[in-house]
Design a protein around this motif. Structure first.
Motif, short mmCIF file in Angstrom:
data_model
loop_
_atom_site.label_atom_id
_atom_site.label_comp_id
_atom_site.label_asym_id
_atom_site.label_seq_id
_atom_site.Cartn_x
_atom_site.Cartn_y
_atom_site.Cartn_z
N LYS A 100 0.85 -1.19 0.00
CA LYS A 100 0.00 0.00 0.00
C LYS A 100 0.88 1.24 0.00
O LYS A 100 1.84 1.34 0.78
CB LYS A 100 -0.92 0.01 1.21
CG LYS A 100 -1.99 1.10 1.15
CD LYS A 100 -2.96 0.95 2.29
CE LYS A 100 -4.06 1.99 2.23
NZ LYS A 100 -4.88 1.86 1.02
N THR A 115 -3.23 4.31 -7.92
CA THR A 115 -3.39 3.00 -8.55
C THR A 115 -2.06 2.27 -8.60
O THR A 115 -1.02 2.88 -8.88
CB THR A 115 -3.93 3.17 -9.98
OG1 THR A 115 -5.17 3.90 -9.93
CG2 THR A 115 -4.18 1.83 -10.65
N LYS A 119 -1.60 -6.99 -13.03
CA LYS A 119 -2.93 -6.67 -12.50
C LYS A 119 -2.98 -5.23 -11.99
O LYS A 119 -1.95 -4.59 -11.78
CB LYS A 119 -3.31 -7.65 -11.39
CG LYS A 119 -3.45 -9.10 -11.88
CD LYS A 119 -3.84 -10.02 -10.75
CE LYS A 119 -4.15 -11.43 -11.25
NZ LYS A 119 -2.99 -12.05 -11.92
N TYR A 154 -4.50 -2.61 -9.04
CA TYR A 154 -5.00 -2.51 -7.67
C TYR A 154 -5.38 -1.06 -7.39
O TYR A 154 -4.66 -0.14 -7.76
CB TYR A 154 -3.95 -2.97 -6.66
CG TYR A 154 -3.57 -4.42 -6.81
CD1 TYR A 154 -4.14 -5.40 -5.99
CD2 TYR A 154 -2.64 -4.82 -7.77
CE1 TYR A 154 -3.79 -6.74 -6.13
CE2 TYR A 154 -2.30 -6.15 -7.92
CZ TYR A 154 -2.88 -7.11 -7.10
OH TYR A 154 -2.54 -8.43 -7.24
N SER A 180 -7.76 -0.78 -2.37
CA SER A 180 -7.37 -1.96 -1.60
C SER A 180 -6.33 -2.75 -2.39
O SER A 180 -6.45 -2.93 -3.60
CB SER A 180 -8.58 -2.84 -1.33
OG SER A 180 -8.18 -4.06 -0.76
N ILE A 181 -5.30 -3.22 -1.69
CA ILE A 181 -4.29 -4.05 -2.33
C ILE A 181 -4.49 -5.52 -2.02
O ILE A 181 -3.66 -6.36 -2.35
CB ILE A 181 -2.87 -3.63 -1.91
CG1 ILE A 181 -2.74 -3.73 -0.38
CG2 ILE A 181 -2.56 -2.21 -2.40
CD1 ILE A 181 -1.33 -3.65 0.11
N PRO A 222 -7.00 -7.67 -6.85
CA PRO A 222 -7.06 -6.80 -8.03
C PRO A 222 -8.42 -6.12 -8.14
O PRO A 222 -9.44 -6.68 -7.77
CB PRO A 222 -6.81 -7.77 -9.18
CG PRO A 222 -6.07 -8.91 -8.58
CD PRO A 222 -6.63 -9.06 -7.19
N SER A 223 -8.41 -4.90 -8.66
CA SER A 223 -9.65 -4.13 -8.79
C SER A 223 -10.37 -4.46 -10.09
O SER A 223 -9.75 -4.64 -11.13
CB SER A 223 -9.33 -2.63 -8.75
OG SER A 223 -10.50 -1.87 -8.96
#
Length: 218
Positions: free
Chosen positions: A4, A46, A52, A54, A57-58, A61-62
């Motif tokens: 993060k 980001t 991937k 993120y 949240s890490i 994957p978003s």
């Protein structure tokens, strides 16, 4: 490591200072040493890692639609297991509407970390991003400042100017040009943001809208 991105302290003379991040305690840290000043873009912090994307949240994957362009154009390029590339994604409009921009220019890298969590020198970030054809945040200054007053004048002038991407400027980020460890981060980076800027970016996701895109894909 904790992937993060750390909280960034504020330049003590920033027009706005958020309560949670606080002010940088030693602004003279940026005097007499090589520093880089970049434009702070108004977007989503980001992370690109192992192909991937993120977001806030890490942990996973978003799948957020507002990260669709960076997923399409850039995430698949960052495949190394020990490379963590952070950037600002402006595809989803927050409080400043930039553009029009190319599809491949909605993500702008601002930091590169290795598997141990260390932050690479800015020149290494630029070299990596250039090899991968990934945009980097606009650079406003590279070099040394001879005094705190000189930095303050530069930052104030930068705030009075428009964004390199068009529209209002959100702010600027100062960082040491050299690399540094995660434990040094709070001393090595700070941000200055415009007055009355939005302290939380939660609201924009409810009815998000894409930024203006130019006709070419990029």
């Amino acid at each position: 490591m904790n992937a993060k991105y750390p909280r960034t302290p504020y330049w003590p003379y920033s027009p706005s200072i958020g309560r949670e991040d606080g002010a940088h305690p030693h602004p003279d840290r940026f005097v007499g040493v090589p520093v880089v000043v970049t434009e702070k873009l108004d977007g989503s912090n980001t992370l690109l890692h192992a192909g991937k994307v993120y977001g806030r949240s890490i942990s996973a994957p978003s799948e957020a639609k507002w990260l669709g362009m960076v997923k399409k154009h850039h995430a698949w390029k960052v495949t190394e297991p020990d490379v963590y590339l952070y950037g600002e994604d402006i595809y989803g409009v927050h409080s400043i509407a930039y553009g029009p921009v190319l599809e491949a220019q909605t993500f702008y890298a601002f930091a590169l970390r290795d598997g141990d969590g260390a932050f690479a020198p800015f020149d290494e970030l630029e070299a990596y991003a250039n090899r991968q054809r990934i945009p980097v945040v606009p650079v406003l200054h590279k070099g040394r400042f001879n005094s705190l007053e000189e930095i303050r004048a530069f930052v104030e002038r930068a705030h009075s100017e428009c964004s390199v991407l068009g529209g209002q400027r959100e702010g600027v980020v100062l960082r040491l040009a050299r690399g540094f460890t995660a434990s040094e981060f709070q001393d090595a980076v700070c941000k200055s943001v415009r007055g009355n800027h939005v302290q939380s970016d939660e609201h924009w996701t409810r009815n998000w809208r894409p930024c203006r895109l130019s006709g070419n894909l990029g």
